[in-house]
Write an enzyme that holds these catalytic residues in place. Structure first.
Site, PDB file in Angstrom:
ATOM      1  N   GLN A  80       0.860  -1.178   0.000  1.00 61.05           N
ATOM      2  CA  GLN A  80       0.000   0.000   0.000  1.00 61.05           C
ATOM      3  C   GLN A  80       0.899   1.231   0.000  1.00 61.05           C
ATOM      4  O   GLN A  80       1.523   1.539   1.007  1.00 61.05           O
ATOM      5  CB  GLN A  80      -0.898  -0.004   1.241  1.00 61.05           C
ATOM      6  CG  GLN A  80      -1.839  -1.191   1.320  1.00 61.05           C
ATOM      7  CD  GLN A  80      -2.878  -1.159   0.220  1.00 61.05           C
ATOM      8  OE1 GLN A  80      -3.541  -0.140   0.006  1.00 61.05           O
ATOM      9  NE2 GLN A  80      -3.025  -2.253  -0.494  1.00 61.05           N
ATOM     10  N   CYS A 100       4.658  -2.389   3.157  1.00 65.29           N
ATOM     11  CA  CYS A 100       4.897  -3.572   2.324  1.00 65.29           C
ATOM     12  C   CYS A 100       3.835  -4.644   2.574  1.00 65.29           C
ATOM     13  O   CYS A 100       3.244  -4.714   3.649  1.00 65.29           O
ATOM     14  CB  CYS A 100       6.265  -4.157   2.631  1.00 65.29           C
ATOM     15  SG  CYS A 100       7.652  -3.063   2.281  1.00 65.29           S
ATOM     16  N   GLU A 120       4.142  -7.848   3.117  1.00 63.75           N
ATOM     17  CA  GLU A 120       4.447  -8.783   4.195  1.00 63.75           C
ATOM     18  C   GLU A 120       4.050  -8.205   5.553  1.00 63.75           C
ATOM     19  O   GLU A 120       3.484  -8.908   6.389  1.00 63.75           O
ATOM     20  CB  GLU A 120       5.942  -9.120   4.208  1.00 63.75           C
ATOM     21  CG  GLU A 120       6.434  -9.786   2.942  1.00 63.75           C
ATOM     22  CD  GLU A 120       6.950  -8.819   1.889  1.00 63.75           C
ATOM     23  OE1 GLU A 120       7.864  -9.207   1.138  1.00 63.75           O
ATOM     24  OE2 GLU A 120       6.445  -7.672   1.810  1.00 63.75           O
TER      25      GLU A 120
END
Length: 134
Positions: A37, A47, A49
């Site tokens: 995002q 990120c 993850e």
């Protein structure tokens, strides 16, 4: 990995045009996805993850993460080399791995093709900074 690919296609990456998707398998069988995002006020984005692992920690506190699948590529799906997590994501994943006292298997790839596997985040970040230094 299929759910990570779906998540990658939903990423918000208007500035870099580089999309990342992530899917986590939790010990309770739940699967949590995330994607990168971005934000015009860089570095306010996040990120894929970290979006996924923070969502897992928020929605299922105390439930271990068993596996993480990551896929990354420009929006045109042209990149097929496996893409591992960035340093900030490695540190965040390490925190969860350390807290749960259980390894997290990581699988990563580009848009398609070869998938690399790491048995633990510590394989990618062997000298991790964790709460034991505080």
């Amino acid at each position: 990995m299929d759910l990570a690919i779906e998540a990658r296609h939903r990423a918000y990456a208007p500035y870099s045009n580089f999309t990342v998707g992530c899917a986590l398998l939790l010990e309770n069988g739940e699967i949590i996805t995330g994607n990168n995002q971005e934000n015009a006020a860089y570095p306010s984005g996040l990120c894929a993850e970290r979006v996924a692992i923070f969502a897992a920690g928020s929605q299922y506190p105390g439930v271990a993460v068993l596996k993480m699948a990551i896929t990354a590529s420009p929006k045109d799906d042209s990149f097929h080399k496996p893409v591992p997590p960035c340093g900030a994501c490695r540190q965040s994943i390490a925190e969860y791995e350390n807290n749960q006292e259980n390894d997290i298997e990581l699988y990563f790839m580009g848009a398609a093709g070869k998938v690399l596997k790491s048995d633990s985040l510590s394989d990618l970040l062997p000298l991790v900074f964790d709460k034991n230094y505080l």
